[in-house]
Motif scaffolding. Structure first.
Motif, PDB file in Angstrom:
ATOM      1  N   THR A 161      -8.133   0.705 -12.438  1.00 49.46           N
ATOM      2  CA  THR A 161      -7.921   0.259 -11.063  1.00 49.46           C
ATOM      3  C   THR A 161      -9.238  -0.201 -10.447  1.00 49.46           C
ATOM      4  O   THR A 161     -10.313   0.252 -10.860  1.00 49.46           O
ATOM      5  N   ASN A 203      -9.250  -0.052  -7.113  1.00 46.89           N
ATOM      6  CA  ASN A 203      -9.053   0.594  -5.816  1.00 46.89           C
ATOM      7  C   ASN A 203      -9.636   2.005  -5.833  1.00 46.89           C
ATOM      8  O   ASN A 203      -9.104   2.897  -6.494  1.00 46.89           O
ATOM      9  N   SER A 255       0.818  -1.223   0.000  1.00 47.16           N
ATOM     10  CA  SER A 255       0.000   0.000   0.000  1.00 47.16           C
ATOM     11  C   SER A 255       0.848   1.268   0.000  1.00 47.16           C
ATOM     12  O   SER A 255       0.539   2.236  -0.713  1.00 47.16           O
TER      13      SER A 255
END
Length: 220
Positions: free
Chosen positions: A199, A201, A174
């Motif tokens: 992505t 995320n 991360s």
């Protein structure tokens, strides 16, 4: 100025009852210098979209324009050359050549085109991506985050019209992910570089200037 545009982009796999609409008529327009994040769950069609934008796969229907050029009107060899000159790619797997140094990996696409790199520009990219002390190293001497930075530098080295990044932080922890995304953002701003990043995320997507959400092959 519009750099990347799609018109009614469709990709269908299979036939009859097994027919799957990976892309179901996508229309997007992206301007020079934009950093656009494309988000969606696994199987939503976002990676298929990226492959179409980069000319890595052919659509069932529709068109993709890069710098006003209909890329699928080009013959295979023409498309390969156009892609090498106009589109930079950053993948989840870094795809570095293990037998080449960091610097050689960065300028490889330029040499493949038979050209000489713009040393001042390439060195500026290397500096921004904090790779100055690593240019003589081999890929196996680098951390994952450093390898991804080399991949980004390679994508930028040809001064492409667009950079397409497919889950560029997928193999990173991360903290390193945040560093890499931050550097992508910086390069976008410094060079007015157009970036389209895939992505899943949501937090990472927030760094883009614009977020496109895709579900079941459609923009929502």
């Amino acid at each position: 100025m519009v750099v990347l545009e799609t018109k009614n982009l469709k990709k269908i796999y299979g036939k009859g009852e097994n027919e799957v609409h990976a892309l179901a008529g996508i229309d997007i327009s992206i301007n020079k210098g934009e950093f656009v994040a494309v988000v969606g769950t696994s199987g939503s069609g976002k990676t298929t979209l990226l492959h179409m934008l980069g000319g890595l796969d052919y659509p069932t229907e529709g068109k993709v324009f890069v710098d006003g050029r209909d890329i699928f009107s080009l013959k295979d060899e023409e498309l390969t050359i156009f892609r090498r000159r106009k589109i930079g790619f950053v993948f989840q797997s870094f795809n570095l050549i293990p037998s080449l140094s960091v610097y050689e990996n960065i300028v490889l696409p330029i040499h493949l085109d038979g050209n000489k790199p713009d040393e001042e520009y390439v060195n500026h990219v290397i500096e921004i991506l904090k790779l100055q002390e690593k240019i003589k190293n081999m890929p196996n001497q680098l951390s994952g985050g450093q390898q991804q930075r080399v991949a980004i530098a390679r994508a930028l080295a040809t001064k492409p019209s667009i950079v397409l990044a497919d889950e560029p932080t997928g193999n990173l922890d991360s903290r390193t992910s945040q560093d890499v995304i931050g550097l992508l953002k910086v390069t976008s701003e410094r060079f007015s570089q157009t970036i389209v990043m895939i992505t899943h995320n949501e937090e990472i997507a927030q760094i883009g200037n614009r977020i496109l959400r895709i579900e079941d092959g459609k923009l929502v």
